[in-house]
Design an enzyme around this catalytic site. Sequence first.
Site, PDB file in Angstrom:
ATOM      1  N   ARG A   1      -1.378   1.972 -12.737  1.00  0.00           N
ATOM      2  CA  ARG A   1      -1.487   2.606 -14.067  1.00  0.00           C
ATOM      3  C   ARG A   1      -2.449   3.794 -14.007  1.00  0.00           C
ATOM      4  O   ARG A   1      -3.292   3.964 -14.883  1.00  0.00           O
ATOM      5  CB  ARG A   1      -1.895   1.591 -15.140  1.00  0.00           C
ATOM      6  CG  ARG A   1      -1.488   2.078 -16.546  1.00  0.00           C
ATOM      7  CD  ARG A   1      -1.981   1.156 -17.657  1.00  0.00           C
ATOM      8  NE  ARG A   1      -1.553  -0.190 -17.492  1.00  0.00           N
ATOM      9  CZ  ARG A   1      -2.394  -1.239 -17.527  1.00  0.00           C
ATOM     10  NH1 ARG A   1      -3.682  -1.067 -17.733  1.00  0.00           N
ATOM     11  NH2 ARG A   1      -1.924  -2.463 -17.359  1.00  0.00           N
TER      12      ARG A   1
ATOM     13  N   CYS B   1       5.326  15.640 -11.906  1.00  0.00           N
ATOM     14  CA  CYS B   1       6.257  15.574 -10.762  1.00  0.00           C
ATOM     15  C   CYS B   1       6.565  14.176 -10.234  1.00  0.00           C
ATOM     16  O   CYS B   1       7.740  13.843 -10.052  1.00  0.00           O
ATOM     17  CB  CYS B   1       5.689  16.367  -9.592  1.00  0.00           C
ATOM     18  SG  CYS B   1       5.791  18.094  -9.884  1.00  0.00           S
TER      19      CYS B   1
ATOM     20  N   ASP C   1      -1.899  -3.162 -13.627  1.00  0.00           N
ATOM     21  CA  ASP C   1      -2.925  -2.572 -12.770  1.00  0.00           C
ATOM     22  C   ASP C   1      -3.839  -3.674 -12.272  1.00  0.00           C
ATOM     23  O   ASP C   1      -3.543  -4.863 -12.445  1.00  0.00           O
ATOM     24  CB  ASP C   1      -3.617  -1.378 -13.437  1.00  0.00           C
ATOM     25  CG  ASP C   1      -4.781  -1.764 -14.317  1.00  0.00           C
ATOM     26  OD1 ASP C   1      -4.924  -2.963 -14.623  1.00  0.00           O
ATOM     27  OD2 ASP C   1      -5.536  -0.868 -14.711  1.00  0.00           O
TER      28      ASP C   1
HETATM   29  P1  NAD Z   1      -5.138   5.683  -8.099  1.00  0.00           P
HETATM   30  O1  NAD Z   1      -6.146   5.130  -7.157  1.00  0.00           O
HETATM   31  O2  NAD Z   1      -5.539   6.681  -9.115  1.00  0.00           O
HETATM   32  O3  NAD Z   1      -4.483   4.460  -8.920  1.00  0.00           O
HETATM   33  C1  NAD Z   1      -4.123   3.256  -8.297  1.00  0.00           C
HETATM   34  C2  NAD Z   1      -3.542   2.292  -9.335  1.00  0.00           C
HETATM   35  O4  NAD Z   1      -3.126   1.118  -8.657  1.00  0.00           O
HETATM   36  C3  NAD Z   1      -4.518   1.877 -10.423  1.00  0.00           C
HETATM   37  O5  NAD Z   1      -3.836   1.759 -11.663  1.00  0.00           O
HETATM   38  C4  NAD Z   1      -4.990   0.493  -9.945  1.00  0.00           C
HETATM   39  O6  NAD Z   1      -5.408  -0.338 -10.994  1.00  0.00           O
HETATM   40  C5  NAD Z   1      -3.704  -0.017  -9.333  1.00  0.00           C
HETATM   41  N1  NAD Z   1      -3.980  -1.073  -8.374  1.00  0.00           N
HETATM   42  C6  NAD Z   1      -4.812  -1.058  -7.317  1.00  0.00           C
HETATM   43  N2  NAD Z   1      -4.793  -2.252  -6.700  1.00  0.00           N
HETATM   44  C7  NAD Z   1      -3.948  -3.041  -7.370  1.00  0.00           C
HETATM   45  C8  NAD Z   1      -3.499  -4.376  -7.219  1.00  0.00           C
HETATM   46  N3  NAD Z   1      -3.927  -5.139  -6.233  1.00  0.00           N
HETATM   47  N4  NAD Z   1      -2.610  -4.861  -8.103  1.00  0.00           N
HETATM   48  C9  NAD Z   1      -2.152  -4.099  -9.108  1.00  0.00           C
HETATM   49  N5  NAD Z   1      -2.519  -2.825  -9.301  1.00  0.00           N
HETATM   50  C10 NAD Z   1      -3.424  -2.307  -8.445  1.00  0.00           C
HETATM   51  O7  NAD Z   1      -3.946   6.218  -7.188  1.00  0.00           O
HETATM   52  P2  NAD Z   1      -2.705   7.215  -7.511  1.00  0.00           P
HETATM   53  O8  NAD Z   1      -3.149   8.622  -7.557  1.00  0.00           O
HETATM   54  O9  NAD Z   1      -1.904   6.681  -8.633  1.00  0.00           O
HETATM   55  O10 NAD Z   1      -1.881   7.037  -6.162  1.00  0.00           O
HETATM   56  C11 NAD Z   1      -1.378   5.775  -5.790  1.00  0.00           C
HETATM   57  C12 NAD Z   1      -0.555   5.888  -4.527  1.00  0.00           C
HETATM   58  O11 NAD Z   1       0.570   6.704  -4.775  1.00  0.00           O
HETATM   59  C13 NAD Z   1      -1.296   6.505  -3.347  1.00  0.00           C
HETATM   60  O12 NAD Z   1      -0.880   5.854  -2.171  1.00  0.00           O
HETATM   61  C14 NAD Z   1      -0.808   7.928  -3.354  1.00  0.00           C
HETATM   62  O13 NAD Z   1      -0.855   8.514  -2.072  1.00  0.00           O
HETATM   63  C15 NAD Z   1       0.606   7.743  -3.834  1.00  0.00           C
HETATM   64  N6  NAD Z   1       1.179   8.930  -4.481  1.00  0.00           N
HETATM   65  C16 NAD Z   1       2.409   9.281  -4.063  1.00  0.00           C
HETATM   66  C17 NAD Z   1       3.024  10.387  -4.606  1.00  0.00           C
HETATM   67  C18 NAD Z   1       4.407  10.721  -4.125  1.00  0.00           C
HETATM   68  O14 NAD Z   1       5.036  11.632  -4.629  1.00  0.00           O
HETATM   69  N7  NAD Z   1       4.926   9.977  -3.171  1.00  0.00           N
HETATM   70  C19 NAD Z   1       2.380  11.149  -5.552  1.00  0.00           C
HETATM   71  C20 NAD Z   1       1.120  10.751  -6.011  1.00  0.00           C
HETATM   72  C21 NAD Z   1       0.537   9.615  -5.450  1.00  0.00           C
END
Ligand code: NAD
Length: 317
Positions: free
Chosen positions: A185, A150, A208
């Site tokens: 990522r 999604c 990432d």
């Molecule tokens: P996650 O914690 O599984 O992954 C985070 C990613 O960000 C990792 O790849 C990490 O390496 C990278 N990252 C972290 N700090 C970083 C930096 N300083 N520089 C570069 N990369 C960095 O999280 P996720 O499940 O992918 O969710 C991420 C965000 O997206 C959250 O805020 C979540 O709420 C949001 N999200 C939104 C939706 C939507 O539909 N709006 C859906 C899913 C997740």
Amino acid sequence: MSEPATETPHCKVVLAGTIAKGLLEETQEGLKKLDRKPHLVGFLASADPAARVYAEWTGKTCRENGFDFTLRELDREDLEDALLSANTNPTIDGIIVYYPIFSSRQDQYLQQIVDVSKDVEGLSHRYIFNMYQNIRFLDSHNQKKSILPCTPLAVIKILEYLRVYNTILPYGNRLHGHTVTVINRSEVVGRPLAALLANDGACVYSVDVNDVQQFHRGQGLRKRRHEVVELPGWTLENCLPLSDVVISGVPGDKYKVPLHLLREGAVCINFSSERNFSSEVKEKASIYVPAIGKVTIVVLLRNLLRIMQNRMDAESE
Ligand code: NAD
């Protein structure tokens, strides 16, 4: 999910609600082809406040648009049995589970026990395999489209709305010539998103916290699906100046995309629940999409209609 509407003369701020509206009209057409209301069941066993907000928005969007939605709140230890029972319950058409729950490999195990014919999130192994392999249909006659996860699909729908996808080009190549940076990522969003964009022809820098990888289909899009190349020593300093699209999803409120590296006129999309772009992004970007949640929920309903259609087709064969 509050969204600022302010924009500058040279930057268009596009809100998720506006994009969601057009997609909802499409779902209304799909609903007309069914003999009953689709029934989506959400399982909430997560302590994450963002998961609850997402669940509440799913319910609201469903009820306002002709879908039935039931929210089941339960102890995480009871979730496995509840999912197995929902898999065989004929009154349930689609299942969504709000993550994170255990924040370990157990979450991936739970993703895999949702029956593929009810998986509206598109996280089942078969769907993920098709996505990475660039296999777009479930059948040999190319009638039943595979389901895409999604949130990555929501970003694609946004890029289509913004006309970054060029419809003059053939389906499957419509991002040819674009360079995209995706900052995140994770297995649920960033990595599948980078793969999908590269499969559609873009050169993607996937960033990432540790490193940068390039996803692409080679010169002249010769390859059938994307390949991944490690870029040792690369950072955002290398990727951002090259990118006409920047998509960021870093969790937490500390992170900000370094705007001085941004290419003039870039398209900037934030999918993190926090603002990854400070408001000055509007001084440099041509288009800014501050949040995508409303589009993700409509994509979920679209996936629900698609799996119902696929199931009805299978039953009539
Ligand atoms: P996650 O914690 O599984 O992954 C985070 C990613 O960000 C990792 O790849 C990490 O390496 C990278 N990252 C972290 N700090 C970083 C930096 N300083 N520089 C570069 N990369 C960095 O999280 P996720 O499940 O992918 O969710 C991420 C965000 O997206 C959250 O805020 C979540 O709420 C949001 N999200 C939104 C939706 C939507 O539909 N709006 C859906 C899913 C997740």
